[in-house]
Design an enzyme around this catalytic site. Sequence first.
Site, PDB file in Angstrom:
ATOM      1  N   LYS A  53     -54.705-125.105 -15.778  1.00 18.17           N
ATOM      2  CA  LYS A  53     -53.249-124.953 -15.950  1.00 18.17           C
ATOM      3  C   LYS A  53     -52.518-125.465 -14.709  1.00 18.17           C
ATOM      4  CE  LYS A  53     -53.593-120.947 -19.044  1.00 18.17           C
ATOM      5  NZ  LYS A  53     -53.202-119.555 -19.303  1.00 18.17           N
ATOM      6  N   ALA A  77     -52.560-119.298 -13.898  1.00 18.97           N
ATOM      7  CA  ALA A  77     -53.295-118.043 -14.142  1.00 18.97           C
ATOM      8  C   ALA A  77     -53.734-117.954 -15.584  1.00 18.97           C
ATOM      9  CB  ALA A  77     -52.413-116.849 -13.781  1.00 18.97           C
ATOM     10  N   ASP A  78     -54.808-117.241 -15.800  1.00 15.14           N
ATOM     11  CA  ASP A  78     -55.254-116.984 -17.172  1.00 15.14           C
ATOM     12  C   ASP A  78     -55.823-115.569 -17.268  1.00 15.14           C
ATOM     13  OD1 ASP A  78     -55.771-118.454 -19.864  1.00 15.14           O
ATOM     14  OD2 ASP A  78     -57.490-117.151 -19.511  1.00 15.14           O
ATOM     15  N   THR A  79     -55.375-114.854 -18.293  1.00 13.57           N
ATOM     16  CA  THR A  79     -55.826-113.468 -18.486  1.00 13.57           C
ATOM     17  C   THR A  79     -56.667-113.365 -19.748  1.00 13.57           C
ATOM     18  OG1 THR A  79     -53.827-112.643 -17.424  1.00 13.57           O
ATOM     19  CG2 THR A  79     -55.021-111.075 -18.808  1.00 13.57           C
ATOM     20  N   GLY A 114     -57.816-114.857 -13.936  1.00 16.60           N
ATOM     21  CA  GLY A 114     -58.191-115.905 -12.991  1.00 16.60           C
ATOM     22  C   GLY A 114     -56.904-116.513 -12.453  1.00 16.60           C
TER      23      GLY A 114
END
Length: 204
Positions: A53, A77-79, A114
């Site tokens: 991203k 960010a990635d959840t 992340g």
Amino acid sequence: MEIVLASGSPRRREILKRAGVTFRVIPSEATEELTESELADPSKAARTLADRKAGSVVQLLLAVPRPLNQPVAVIGADTMVVKDGRIFGKPRSLEEGTHMLQQLQGATHQVITGVSVWMLSPDEEGHVSIARRAFSETSEVTFKPLSSQEIADYLACGESFDKAGAYAIQGEGAKLVAGYEGDYDNIVGLPVSTLLHLVPALAE
Ligand SMILES: Cc1cn([C@H]2C[C@H](O)[C@@H](COP(=O)(O)OP(=O)(O)OP(=O)(O)O)O2)c(=O)[nH]c1=O
């Protein structure tokens, strides 16, 4: 330094703003698909997606035919929700949302975010050097036991569909939760306290 949040998530925007960081938003259009081997390590998978991203927004910034005149930090960010090693992203249908909540009810799962920060530093000739820093943070959430009716009623409120694991702890989903451990902001999408600790330049 200019700060760019590579995210369309209103929650991430809110958390970063509340931490006192001044930034602009360029949502990323990176795909969120992962290969079988990437899916095997959820924390690494979250960092990989965060990196993708941020990287896609860095590409956009560098494609503009205008030299950077100051350092830029791009945050992605990635959840994801992880139950017994299986990754739950955002549900694509009511059926998928129902299935996720059935798996989560009455048990404990992990929420992993992340984060990847790309630092772009232009020199006097306009050459840009890039440094990257990525990390992931894990919180644990325990759900109350839920009946099929309670799951159906919750999904009907509509907040599930852009949330990993089909719930929002900060919304109506709070009533599904028996307790949590770890960082709350991490569950909502951005572990800002660790981010500012690891990359203090963002708070300057
Ligand atoms: C578990 C949980 C997730 N979430 C959200 C955080 C993330 O926004 C979302 C997971 O999707 P992500 O793919 O991490 O993020 P996004 O698509 O919303 O935004 P972008 O990729 O542009 O940055 O789920 C909550 O808001 N509350 C919760 O309790």
